[in-house]
Design an enzyme around this catalytic site. Structure first.
Site, PDB file in Angstrom:
ATOM      1  N   GLY A 174       0.798  -1.213   0.000  1.00 18.61           N
ATOM      2  CA  GLY A 174       0.000   0.000   0.000  1.00 18.61           C
ATOM      3  C   GLY A 174       0.830   1.261   0.000  1.00 18.61           C
ATOM      4  O   GLY A 174       1.984   1.259  -0.409  1.00 18.61           O
ATOM      5  N   LEU A 222      -3.273  -5.562  -6.319  1.00 24.40           N
ATOM      6  CA  LEU A 222      -2.189  -4.596  -6.119  1.00 24.40           C
ATOM      7  C   LEU A 222      -1.076  -5.179  -5.254  1.00 24.40           C
ATOM      8  O   LEU A 222      -1.343  -5.754  -4.215  1.00 24.40           O
ATOM      9  CB  LEU A 222      -2.796  -3.382  -5.416  1.00 24.40           C
ATOM     10  CG  LEU A 222      -2.092  -2.069  -5.696  1.00 24.40           C
ATOM     11  CD1 LEU A 222      -2.203  -1.707  -7.157  1.00 24.40           C
ATOM     12  CD2 LEU A 222      -2.678  -1.011  -4.818  1.00 24.40           C
ATOM     13  N   ASP A 223       0.169  -4.990  -5.657  1.00 22.23           N
ATOM     14  CA  ASP A 223       1.348  -5.419  -4.878  1.00 22.23           C
ATOM     15  C   ASP A 223       1.406  -6.936  -4.680  1.00 22.23           C
ATOM     16  O   ASP A 223       2.168  -7.427  -3.852  1.00 22.23           O
ATOM     17  CB  ASP A 223       1.401  -4.744  -3.491  1.00 22.23           C
ATOM     18  CG  ASP A 223       1.364  -3.239  -3.576  1.00 22.23           C
ATOM     19  OD1 ASP A 223       1.766  -2.699  -4.608  1.00 22.23           O
ATOM     20  OD2 ASP A 223       0.944  -2.597  -2.600  1.00 22.23           O
ATOM     21  N   GLU A 224       0.593  -7.671  -5.444  1.00 21.54           N
ATOM     22  CA  GLU A 224       0.559  -9.120  -5.278  1.00 21.54           C
ATOM     23  C   GLU A 224       1.100  -9.857  -6.491  1.00 21.54           C
ATOM     24  O   GLU A 224       1.079 -11.085  -6.545  1.00 21.54           O
ATOM     25  CB  GLU A 224      -0.883  -9.584  -5.020  1.00 21.54           C
ATOM     26  CG  GLU A 224      -1.502  -9.100  -3.727  1.00 21.54           C
ATOM     27  CD  GLU A 224      -0.924  -9.815  -2.507  1.00 21.54           C
ATOM     28  OE1 GLU A 224      -0.433 -10.952  -2.641  1.00 21.54           O
ATOM     29  OE2 GLU A 224      -0.968  -9.207  -1.415  1.00 21.54           O
TER      30      GLU A 224
END
Lengths: 289, 289, 289, 289
Positions: free
Chosen positions: D206, D232-234
């Site tokens: 995040g 997101l961010d994964e």
């Protein structure tokens, strides 16, 4: 406490034989002149019996002028046989960059200065080749090409010194400058001229260190930033870093990976110097945090 | 100057709101009592307006007794709202090691203590399993097996506290101890109990972090040493380190590589603690050099 | 696929001039004998026109005997001018450890072998001093003290060779063995004897490298594991690693930090050798992943 | 052997269930078409029973046309249930860079491409802000400012896709692009869009990761380059690296140090992608050497 702006800060660097009462005397002196200590770091080298200290000061409530402060420090310094250097937070240091044909350190230093990472002016870039002229101009920085004449090295150097004088240069950075600098330059800019050597010194002194590293089959390559001295590659080391390599890496790979190292190592060394965090003693550096 | 032996040294750790005159006052006080400063390091956290200092002192020419010194410090401390802690260089701290079934950190801590890297006594090793008994005995260290009974956790803990009391334990190291410690232990050994977590916290909190790391496909694994607090894996971080991994590494490889990390990270954290180099503030640590 | 146990695996290491059809020929040969390739890694050194390959094989469905396989490989090898070495997964290699007075690498190797990290037997530890005898015995390993007699070095060496012969030693590890080994030993155990040098070679060759590093003021120290050759500190490098140091570190600190490096670097080198992942060419190593 | 120029090379990436005969079949096929293997790397993930291979080929003596080769590969691929991708060495891939206000990754990517480190074209830079227009123009690269309209995100995206289409974009690099990309973009550029996240994922997902890291008091910060996915961010992690920090570092110091990390990590990830060294499986990457 609000933080002081650079105009109201100063940094003192001190080295002397280690003796009782040192820290108290200096702290007391500053306190007595209305100076607040923002940061202090000290180091005692017990094997050499040397003491080193860096104090960053807030001058906003100093109730004497600079001259008075300096005289007071002088007195304490005499008592403790201190070598000391006082640097005020402004004006900014003026840094000359010297290059030849490689541009990666040049780009890096200029972009970091613009990003606010390196607190200095860059009034000139000097080279012995014309190649990087357009690159330097694209940044709006004056470029001086001073080619070396084999028959008259002194002439070039004389022009260099005049240029540095005129531009009030405080720091000289050899950003992959491929010429050997003269003893005269080493002397004039002692502990103010920084070179980047593309190996982990003292491994692979001299020319073509990446080729040497490749031939030896090392598993790690490095870069070293040091103050320039007459003995090539022997100056006090400011910063080093390394990178893992393997049998897969060709000489070209080492050169490519090395560029990243050179950029990082040189910029950290320059930053430490600009922030007055470096003391030299016995051909070694104390680099405060 | 010859260096003092541990019996003649002491270390003071100080934290307080950042104020003018702090450094001078403390330096002056020590100097006035015949104490020489061997090392001083300070840190000002401007965002929290907190000041931290560690001073290592030579007491050989101190011309008052310990009580008088401590009263003098108390007075200055009150004036500056200081939290402070004074640790004398001797006797050595007494460290209890708690283990379960993994022995790599245990071997490492004991061998480092024997090599003189960790300046402490290790009077006991405690475990909830009998497995490592012979290993501990081979080092000539008393081994206490205190199995956990699901129906009566308090009984085990009570025995633990009595044991620690009897052995005058100063520091507790959870060297891959696989049980959750109670709030009571956290409270009694606040900032004196150190755990090693086998991941780069806050990534992969909780159980089986190497499996988690493998599943996520990270390119780097880590380990984290922290003071034990009630909130699991949330305590102040003392030390972390990492190691590069790749798609070639199976979970078993991560576990194997991780053992090296755990050893290094835990021993560095324990060493910093034993040398009184750690201050905690706001759930973060200041670890002096 | 379930994984084969060590008895049913073998590893082949190949080096030869790089030529078309190499990979296909070898892959086809193995496939044709019922051998499954578990892992294959190759490297082409275009500057030297050399090709290197390591293939780890599953022999469970091999439908010929070992002799037939080896003859088939021989034929292909002749065609491509290959140097090759075939190592079966069992029995385990037998490793002799040689020490003098320092024990940190000794502990490390033995503990890693016990933890299953180093797949070998350790039937003997040899020393030129009696000091580490009790330590070695505490691990239940026979200890042989062969003191050097200045007037008769050959006598000691002769005993060493007989001992190694009797114990069927495959690998010799000099774990901070402080004597210069003879050309005879270098020859007999060429590419099978591993030394740990406590510096980042080729920096600081020779004696007391940590003292040299301290005097030069480097910001990083290292350790190097290499195969033993007649030219001291010049053998093919297997593994290196480094650690950051600063002006704060005394020589004793470098020595302490160095111990961690020596342990890590030596054990990684030994592991690579034991797993038949190393090829030597042109005094450099190819260490497969 | 002289090395082929990019026009005469190709790279095949293969993944499939691990089965006997795989390596031999593919090697034989290539050999039979006159193709020489320059480099081959393979990986068997025994826990998932998956096999991965990358082969870089010299096509100079291929005696069939590309279509025939591809059909032959298709047949083998069907037999072994292979997913495969064949990339020819020329023409170069076309890379779009997306930025917002930070320029450090932009400078880095462009300078590396110019230095020959990144083998691609950079026909466009796209931003949601006008600020970096002059910087991009100074490099002679067309700059497209596509501001986001809160009420009509689709309009911007539609323009983006048209632009990418028109410019025949192969790779999209989010070089600190501060907007969340849409599922549509993730789908269209699956495994071809690379993002740099300024933390060591999965720590500090995040926003404002450096602030999060500062608050948690970690001793190491990191950066992560990953393929863009809807979560997101994964996305699959391509590359990560870290840097040591201490209590001395303010949030601004973390941000400054992080810029170096972001540059290094993003450029290595982009380089791996451009060189067809990456395979994705199970939301993880295999990045060949």
């Amino acid at each position: 406490m609000t933080l002081p702006t650079p105009q109201h800060t100063a940094t003192i660097l001190v080295s002397c034989p280690d003796r009782r009462g040192l820290v108290a005397s200096l702290a007391q002196l500053l306190y007595g002149h209305g100076i607040n200590i923002l940061d202090a770091e000290q180091h005692a080298d017990s094997s050499a019996n040397q003491f080193f200290q860096r104090i960053r000061m807030d001058l906003r409530e100093m109730h004497v002028d600079r001259g008075t402060l300096e005289r007071a420090i002088s007195e304490v310094a005499q008592r403790f046989e201190m070598r000391w250097r006082l640097a005020y937070g402004s004006p900014k240091k003026r840094m000359a960059i010297m290059v030849s044909k490689y541009d990666h350190c040049l780009h890096d230093l200029v972009l970091r200065q613009r990003a606010g990472e390196l607190d200095c002016e860059i009034p000139i870039v000097v080279s012995n080749h014309p190649d990087l002229g357009p690159t330097v101009h694209s940044y709006g920085i004056p470029f001086h090409c001073l080619p070396l004449r084999a028959d008259d090295k002194q002439a070039q150097e004389q022009m260099l010194f005049e240029l540095f004088e005129r531009e009030r240069i405080d720091v000289v950075v050899l950003a992959r400058y491929m010429q050997i600098v003269t003893p005269e330059l080493c002397a004039r800019y002692a502990e103010r001229a920084i070179n980047i050597h593309h190996s982990f010194l003292p491994a692979f002194v001299g020319g073509k260190p990446y080729h040497q590293a490749y031939t030896r089959g090392v598993k790690i390559v490095g870069a070293t930033a040091h103050y320039v001295t007459v003995d090539l590659d022997e100056g006090p080391i400011l910063e080093q870093d390394v990178m893992r390599v393997s049998h897969r890496d060709s000489v070209d790979d080492l050169i490519r990976k090395g560029r990243d190292l050179e950029r990082m190592v040189l910029s950290r060394a320059v930053r430490a110097h600009l922030e007055d965090r470096v003391l030299v003693s016995n051909n070694k550096t104390v680099v405060f945090g």
